[in-house]
Scaffold this active site. Structure first.
Site, PDB file in Angstrom:
ATOM      1  N   ALA A  15       0.819  -1.218   0.000  1.00 38.92           N
ATOM      2  CA  ALA A  15       0.000   0.000   0.000  1.00 38.92           C
ATOM      3  C   ALA A  15       0.855   1.273   0.000  1.00 38.92           C
ATOM      4  O   ALA A  15       0.423   2.317  -0.503  1.00 38.92           O
ATOM      5  CB  ALA A  15      -0.927  -0.013   1.208  1.00 38.92           C
ATOM      6  N   GLY A  16       2.059   1.192   0.550  1.00 39.22           N
ATOM      7  CA  GLY A  16       2.945   2.362   0.542  1.00 39.22           C
ATOM      8  C   GLY A  16       3.299   2.761  -0.889  1.00 39.22           C
ATOM      9  O   GLY A  16       3.215   3.942  -1.264  1.00 39.22           O
ATOM     10  N   HIS A  17       3.685   1.774  -1.708  1.00 39.06           N
ATOM     11  CA  HIS A  17       4.004   2.076  -3.113  1.00 39.06           C
ATOM     12  C   HIS A  17       2.758   2.613  -3.848  1.00 39.06           C
ATOM     13  O   HIS A  17       2.853   3.542  -4.651  1.00 39.06           O
ATOM     14  CB  HIS A  17       4.464   0.816  -3.845  1.00 39.06           C
ATOM     15  CG  HIS A  17       5.728   0.213  -3.318  1.00 39.06           C
ATOM     16  ND1 HIS A  17       5.749  -0.938  -2.589  1.00 39.06           N
ATOM     17  CD2 HIS A  17       7.029   0.605  -3.438  1.00 39.06           C
ATOM     18  CE1 HIS A  17       6.995  -1.251  -2.272  1.00 39.06           C
ATOM     19  NE2 HIS A  17       7.796  -0.327  -2.772  1.00 39.06           N
ATOM     20  N   GLY A  76       9.280   7.733  -1.192  1.00 35.29           N
ATOM     21  CA  GLY A  76       8.572   7.609   0.078  1.00 35.29           C
ATOM     22  C   GLY A  76       9.350   8.224   1.234  1.00 35.29           C
ATOM     23  O   GLY A  76      10.580   8.132   1.286  1.00 35.29           O
ATOM     24  N   SER A 113       6.824  -2.081   4.530  1.00 31.24           N
ATOM     25  CA  SER A 113       8.110  -2.311   3.867  1.00 31.24           C
ATOM     26  C   SER A 113       8.113  -3.719   3.303  1.00 31.24           C
ATOM     27  O   SER A 113       7.543  -4.638   3.907  1.00 31.24           O
ATOM     28  CB  SER A 113       9.241  -2.176   4.902  1.00 31.24           C
ATOM     29  OG  SER A 113      10.421  -2.782   4.411  1.00 31.24           O
TER      30      SER A 113
END
Ligand code: PAF
Length: 276
Positions: A31-33, A143, A181
């Site tokens: 979800a971070g990407h 990020g 991560s």
């Protein structure tokens, strides 16, 4: 979505694009990407993401061989959210000859995570500059979780006068606070339970500084000691100026507390940017 693995094909595909927003990744997307791609979509007409596990940024003792590679699932995720182009070069496409031209970086690249991962940021900066030359974006998104990386890329872009706006996407966290991560998948169940403590420890430092403490070295040592007693191998806990990544001076108002620490074999990093 176009999936392209060679430089000439990518250049041909992008030749007519007026405003490219670029999100470089090493794959194993979470979800971070996805949030970085979403930010890119707000800022460019054509969003390009790259997936390349860059050998140049791994030291010989690191996890290059075991780094999670999930290309098909990654492409499906990118397709689902409407990414326009994904660039998936193999090693010979990006490094047809041994890459002996490397970016020289200021001292900060050898401090903090650069002191723990020797040569890491030189490998990152070199591949990022190469990808910038191939993709030729107007905007690129990195990020905040990799704050030092973002800082170094932004500095490189400024010093080399590259016409690229560097954006910072917020860290996306699991419900318990652990920063997302790809390396979280290495954690054993007990380590996964312990992992959110890193963020909590950084939050405590922020509260202390905002409450008036300025004895940064003592706070760093205390946090290191607490984490060590709980089984972490701490690389560093550091309070720095968010603008320069140097030790804060009296007038610095924008700070960042950063940490890198290992749980078992897994190195986790995290940071919080804050104001005083
Ligand atoms: O942050 C990463 O995933 C990598 O360091 C990057 C920027 C894609 C360069 O390989």
């Amino acid at each position: 979505m176009d999936i392209i693995s060679t430089i000439p094909e990518l250049r041909a595909r992008l030749a007519q694009e007026a405003r490219i927003a670029f999100v470089p990744t090493m794959g194993n997307l979470h979800a971070g990407h996805i949030s970085l791609v979403n930010l890119a979509q707000q800022r460019g007409n054509c969003v390009v993401s790259s997936i390349f596990v860059n050998p140049l940024q791994f030291a010989p003792n690191e996890d290059l061989a075991s780094y999670p590679r999930t290309l098909q699932a990654d492409c499906e995720k990118l397709q689902e959210i409407g990414c326009d182009v994904v660039f998936t070069p193999d090693e010979t496409a990006l490094y047809p000859q041994p890459q002996d031209v490397l970016i020289a970086l200021p001292e900060i690249a050898d401090q903090l995570s650069g002191a723990v991962r020797l040569g890491h940021f030189h490998g990152v900066a070199t591949v990022v500059l190469k990808l910038f030359n191939i993709v030729r974006p107007q905007v690129a998104v990195f990020g905040q979780k990799d704050f030092q990386q973002w800082h170094i890329i932004r500095h490189m872009v400024e010093q080399l006068a590259l016409p690229i706006e560097i954006l910072k996407g917020e860290t996306v966290r699991e419900q318990d606070g652990l920063a997302m991560s790809s390396r979280n998948s290495y954690l054993k169940p007990a380590e996964r339970m312990e992992a959110p403590r890193l963020y909590k420890a950084l939050q405590q430092v922020v509260q202390a500084v905002q409450g008036g403490r300025h004895d940064f070295a003592a706070m760093e040592a205390q946090t290191t000691q607490t984490l060590t007693q709980l089984g972490w191998q701490v690389d560093y806990v550091a309070v720095r100026s968010a603008n320069t990544l140097q030790t804060p001076r009296d007038h610095d108002r924008d700070l960042v507390v950063l940490s890198s620490a290992k749980l078992g074999k897994t190195r986790l990093i995290d940071n919080i940017v804050f104001a005083v």
